[in-house]
Design an enzyme around this catalytic site. Structure first.
Site, PDB file in Angstrom:
ATOM      1  N   ALA A  98       0.825  -1.208   0.000  1.00  0.00           N
ATOM      2  CA  ALA A  98       0.000   0.000   0.000  1.00  0.00           C
ATOM      3  C   ALA A  98       0.858   1.257   0.000  1.00  0.00           C
ATOM      4  O   ALA A  98       2.019   1.238   0.385  1.00  0.00           O
ATOM      5  CB  ALA A  98      -0.881  -0.006   1.233  1.00  0.00           C
ATOM      6  N   GLU A 118      -1.677  -9.536  -2.080  1.00  0.00           N
ATOM      7  CA  GLU A 118      -3.131  -9.728  -2.158  1.00  0.00           C
ATOM      8  C   GLU A 118      -3.595  -9.717  -3.620  1.00  0.00           C
ATOM      9  O   GLU A 118      -4.486 -10.467  -4.008  1.00  0.00           O
ATOM     10  CB  GLU A 118      -3.855  -8.656  -1.340  1.00  0.00           C
ATOM     11  CG  GLU A 118      -3.654  -8.849   0.161  1.00  0.00           C
ATOM     12  CD  GLU A 118      -4.345  -7.781   0.983  1.00  0.00           C
ATOM     13  OE1 GLU A 118      -3.974  -6.602   0.847  1.00  0.00           O
ATOM     14  OE2 GLU A 118      -5.267  -8.123   1.749  1.00  0.00           O
ATOM     15  N   GLU A 120       1.432  -6.350   7.066  1.00  0.00           N
ATOM     16  CA  GLU A 120       0.568  -5.315   7.633  1.00  0.00           C
ATOM     17  C   GLU A 120       0.595  -5.262   9.162  1.00  0.00           C
ATOM     18  O   GLU A 120       0.555  -4.186   9.762  1.00  0.00           O
ATOM     19  CB  GLU A 120      -0.887  -5.508   7.176  1.00  0.00           C
ATOM     20  CG  GLU A 120      -1.134  -5.146   5.718  1.00  0.00           C
ATOM     21  CD  GLU A 120      -0.783  -6.257   4.750  1.00  0.00           C
ATOM     22  OE1 GLU A 120      -0.196  -7.277   5.172  1.00  0.00           O
ATOM     23  OE2 GLU A 120      -1.095  -6.112   3.550  1.00  0.00           O
TER      24      GLU A 120
END
Ligand code: NAI
Length: 719
Positions: free
Chosen positions: A66, A115, A137
Site C-alpha cells: 500500500a 493480495e 501489515e
C-alpha cells in the site's frame, strides 16, 4: 498524469506491466487502483484477449504494498473500512474475470501486492533472492485489508497463513513454491515467456491453476479440515500472540478474528470482518505509532547525517577493526556480508583466530537459515583477514576501534595506528560511554575521529549511533553514516556528550530500577512492571545481560558527568563490589545454570541489598512511572542540550537501540500522547519526593507552557 500500466499484446495474451512513473518501487496508490479497474474492464470486453499476464517494470519490486501516505488521510474507522472494501471489490473483480490472469512475480511482492497476486488465477515467481512475498501489515499495526486474510489460508492452509500474517514473515521464492503460495518457480530470464505460455494454456484449459497446497502433511490436514481441529489451531495461535505481545498489539488479534470469521461464518462474513477490523486498526493509536516509526526510519535512510549541503561519503574499500573481541568480531561479521574486506587486529594470534571463528559462526548461522549459500559463505569468510601488527591498515578507508572500555588503552591504540593510516581515513571508536572528545584528545587529525556505537549482538540489532564532536569533519560523518546504512543499520547521528544518547537514557532508567531495589522492591516485580509496560526485558534482567560490572563502570562515568541525578543505586554498587557480573559469570540478580540459561531470582543476592531479604510490595504503576519518566526526562534533556538532532532521532534511537516499546512510538511520541503538561506535573510530583532527580527538562516545561507537541497532531508525522 502518466499512466502506471502499459499494455502489450502477444498473440491474444495481454501483458500488463506495472511501472509507477517517478517512483523507485511500485505501490498500490489510488491512481493505480483506478487504472487497474479501467484496464480490467477494457480487457474483459476485448474478445481478442484470451488471457492476461501481470508483470512489473521495476527492477526489484513487483508490487510492494500500500501507499502508506494514503493511510494518513484516514480520519475515521468508517473511512478506512470503506478503503478496504473498495480494495476487496477491485480484487474480487480481478478474480472473477472470465479470462485467466497470471502474476509474473519478480522482486518484492508485499501486502496489497501479494493480495493482488492471490486474486490471480496462477502465480509464477522468479527464482531470485530479490523475490520475496509477505503480508507485513501486522508490523504496522494493521491487517491485510484486500482479501489477504481470506484468500491466503484457502491457498496455503490455515496454519501457514496464520504464521505468515501474524509474524509478517518474508517468504523467499523457493519456500513460496514449496508451500504452494506460487504455482511455479522459474529463472528470471524466462519469467515473462513462461507466464505468457501459462496464460495461454489456462485459456485453452490445458492447465489448471490453484494447486492444492503441497505437503501440508497429514497432521496439518487433519487439524485444519474439521471445525474442532481449527478451533484448536485458533486457540493456540491466540495464546501465542498473547504471550508475545502482552496484549499491547491489537492487530494480530484482529487478523485472527477476520480469518476465523471466514472459516466459521462463510465468505461474505469473512470479507466483512476483514474490512471492519482493517478500519478499526487503521485509526488505532498503536498503528499510528508503528506507522510513525516506519516513516521515521524511511526518512533516516535518506538523511546523510549532516545538515545540507552534505559532502559525498567516501567509499569504504577496506575496513580496519582493532579488537577482535565480542563487538569487533560482530562488526566484522556484518561487514564481510556486504563484501567489505576486513582487517581484524588483536594483541595475539589466539585472539585474532577466536575473532575470525566468531565471524564464521555468524555466517554459518546464515547458511543454516538458507540466507546464503555455502559458496557465499566461503567468499564472505575469505574477506576477513587477521593481524597482530596493523598490516593492511594503510589501505583502510574506515577503522573501527573496539578494544576494552578503557580510556588510556583507547589513547594508546589511536596513537599507534594513526600514523599508519591514509590522511583521509575515518577513525571510529565503538565505545559505549567514553566521550569521543576525550578519545580524540591524542589525535593529530581530530577531524577524522568520531564514534560508531553498535549494539550487541551486532548482526541482530538494527541501530547504529554515530557520535560526532565539534571537530569532526562532515565528510567523515557522512562516510560513517553511509557505511552504517550499507551494513543495514538505521543510523542516528548525535553530538558528543557522556553516554551519548542511548547509554545515557538507558542508564537513567536502570538507575531508577536500582533505587527501587534500594527501597525494598522485589527484583521480579521491577522486571515484571516494565515488561508489562512493553519493554522486551526488565531492567534488572538487562543489567545481568549487559554485565553488572559494565553497568557499574558506565554508572561511574555518568555520575562524574552529571552528578547526583545519575548517582548509581546503593544496590548496584554493592552487587558490583560483590564481584557478581550477571549472565557471563553465571551469577547475577538471577540464577544461571551451567549452559547459561536464566532461572529464577537468585535470592542470595538480597543479602547484599540495603533492605536485605525483607521486600516490600510496590505499586507496579509507580515502578513504571519512575523508571520510564527517568528515561524520558533524560531524552528530553538530550534534545535540549543539542545531543539529539531531532525528536525523531530520539524516538528511533530509543525504540531500536534500547527497547522502548514500539507501540508507544518512543519517548517524545510518548510525551505527546500523555500531553506535556501532564508529564511536567508527574515529574514535578516525583521531584518533590526525590529532590533533584526528576527536575522536568526545560524543553518540556516550555512545550507545556505553550501547549505544544513535538509532532503534528494530524497528517504526516514528519512534516
Ligand atoms: P571484548 O573484551 O570482547 O573485546 C575487546 C578486545 O580488544 C579483546 O579481544 C582484546 O584482546 C582486544 N584488545 C585489547 N587491547 C588491544 C590492542 N592494543 N590492540 C588490539 N586489540 C586489543 O569487549 P567488547 O565487548 O567487544 O567491547 C569492545 C568495545 O565495545 C568497548 O569499548 C565496549 O564498551 C564497546 N561496546 C560493547 C558492547 C557490548 O555489548 N559488549 C556494546 C556496545 C559497545
Amino acid at each position: 498524469m502518466t499512466a502506471a500500466l502499459t499494455l502489450e499484446h502477444v498473440d491474444g495474451i495481454a501483458v500488463v506491466t506495472i511501472d509507477l512513473p517517478g517512483e523507485p518501487v511500485n505501490k498500490v496508490t489510488a491512481a493505480l487502483r483506478a487504472e487497474f479497474a479501467a484496464t480490467f474492464d477494457r480487457l474483459s470486453a476485448d474478445s481478442a484477449v484470451r488471457g492476461v499476464v501481470l508483470a512489473s517494470g521495476k527492477p526489484d519490486t513487483w508490487l510492494a504494498g500500500a501507499d502508506i501516505d494514503e493511510f494518513l488521510t484516514l480520519q475515521t474507522a468508517g473511512e478506512a473500512e470503506a478503503l478496504s472494501r473498495s480494495g476487496q471489490a477491485l480484487l474480487a473483480r480481478l478474480e472473477s474475470l472470465d479470462i485467466p490472469v497470471v502474476a509474473a512475480i519478480h522482486g518484492a511482492c508485499l501486502g496489497g501486492g501479494l493480495e493482488t497476486a492471490l486474486a490471480c488465477r496462477y502465480r509464477i515467481a522468479s527464482d531470485h533472492p530479490k523475490t520475496v512475498l509477505a503480508l507485513p501489515e501486522v508490523q504496522l499495526g494493521l491487517i491485510p485489508g484486500a482479501g489477504g486474510t481470506q484468500r491466503l489460508p484457502r491457498l496455503i492452509g490455515l496454519q501457514r497463513a496464520l504464521d505468515m500474517i501474524l509474524s509478517s514473515r518474508n517468504v523467499r521464492a523457493r519456500k513460496a513454491y514449496q508451500m504452494g503460495l506460487v504455482d511455479e518457480l522459474v529463472h528470471p530470464a524466462i519469467l515473462a515467456d513462461v507466464a505468457i505460455d501459462r496464460a495461454r494454456k489456462l485459456a485453452d484449459k490445458t492447465l489448471v491453476g490453484r494447486r492444492s497446497p503441497k505437503d501440508r502433511g497429514a497432521a496439518g490436514v487433519l487439524l485444519e479440515d474439521n471445525p474442532l481441529g481449527r478451533a484448536l489451531v485458533f486457540r493456540k495461535a491466540r495464546e501465542g500472540v498473547e504471550e508475545k505481545t502482552h496484549g499491547h498489539y491489537p492487530a494480530p488479534f484482529a487478523a485472527l478474528q477476520a480469518i476465523q470469521a471466514g472459516y466459521e461464518k462463510g465468505h461474505d462474513a469473512g470479507y466483512q470482518a476483514e474490512a471492519r477490523a482493517f478500519g478499526e486498526m487503521a485509526v488505532s493509536e498503536e498503528s499510528k505509532q508503528l506507522v510513525f516509526l516506519f516513516f521515521a526510519t524511511t526518512a533516516l535512510k535518506k538523511d546523510p547525517g549532516v545538515d545540507e549541503p552534505a559532502p559525498e561519503p567516501h567509499e569504504v574499500d577496506t575496513l580496519g577493526i582493532i579488537g577482535a573481541g565480542f563487538m569487533g568480531a560482530g562488526i566484522a561479521s556484518v561487514a564481510v556480508q556486504q563484501g567489505t574486506p576486513v582487517r581484524l587486529k588483536d594483541t595475539d594470534t589466539t585472539r585474532v583466530s577466536r575473532g575470525i571463528a566468531a565471524v564464521s559462526e555468524v555466517l554459518r548461522g546464515r547458511v543454516k537459515k538458507k540466507q546464503i549459500t555455502r559458496l557465499q559463505y566461503d567468499d564472505q569468510l575469505s574477506l576477513a583477514g587477521g593481524t597482530v601488527d596493523y598490516a593492511g591498515f594503510g589501505r583502510a578507508t574506515l577503522v573501527i576501534e573496539a578494544v576494552f572500555e578503557d580510556l588510556s588503552l583507547k589513547h594508546r591504540v589511536l596513537r599507534e595506528v594513526e600514523p599508519l593510516l591514509a590522511p583521509a581515513a575515518v577513525y571510529a571508536s565503538n565505545t559505549s560511554t567514553i566521550p569521543i572528545t576525550r578519545i580524540a584528545e591524542v589525535a593529530s587529525r581530530p577531524g577524522r575521529v568520531l564514534g560508531m556505537h553498535f549494539f550487541s549482538p551486532v548482526h541482530k540489532m538494527p541501530l547504529l549511533e554515530v557520535i560526532v564532536t565539534p571537530r569532526t569533519n562532515s565528510d567523515a560523518t557522512v562516510t560513517a553514516v553511509a557505511y552504517g546504512k550499507r551494513l543495514g543499520k538505521t543510523v542516528i547521528v548525535v553530538n558528543d556528550a557522556p553516554g551519548f544518547y542511548t547509554t545515557r537514557t538507558l542508564s537513567a532508567y536502570m538507575n531508577e530500577a536500582g533505587r527501587l531495589l534500594d527501597e525494598g522492591a522485589a527484583i521480579e516485580s521491577v522486571d515484571a512492571a516494565l515488561t508489562t509496560f512493553g519493554f522486551p526485558v526488565g531492567p534488572i534482567t538487562l543489567l545481568d545481560e549487559v554485565g553488572i560490572d559494565v553497568g557499574g563502570k558506565v554508572g561511574q562515568v555518568l555520575y562524574e558527568a552529571f552528578g547526583e541525578r545519575m548517582a548509581s543505586s546503593e544496590s548496584l554498587r554493592r552487587v558490583v563490589e560483590s564481584g557478581r557480573t550477571g549472565r557471563k559469570g553465571k551469577k547475577g540478580f538471577y540464577q544461571y545454570d551451567d549452559a547459561g540459561t536464566k532461572n529464577g531470582v537468585d535470592f542470595s543476592v538480597y543479602e547484599l541489598l540495603p533492605n536485605g531479604a525483607a521486600r516490600v510490595e510496590l505499586d507496579p504503576v509507580e515502578i513504571q512511572q519512575r523508571c520510564v519518566l527517568a528515561m524520558v526526562n533524560e531524552a528530553l534533556r538530550c534534545l535540549e542540550e543539542g545531543v539529539l538532532r531531532s525528536p525523531r532521532d530520539g524516538d528511533v534511537g530509543a525504540v531500536f537501540g534500547i527497547g522502548f516499546p514500539p507501540f508507544r512510538g518512543g519517548p517524545f511520541r510518548y510525551v505527546d500522547s500523555l500531553g506535556a503538561g501532564r508529564v511536567v506535573d508527574e515529574l514535578q510530583a516525583l521531584n518533590d519526593r526525590f529532590p533533584g532527580r526528576f527536575e522536568p527538562a526545560g524543553v518540556l516545561v516550555a512545550k507545556a507552557r505553550a501547549r505544544e507537541r513535538f509532532y503534528p497532531a494530524h497528517g504526516h508525522p514528519l512534516p
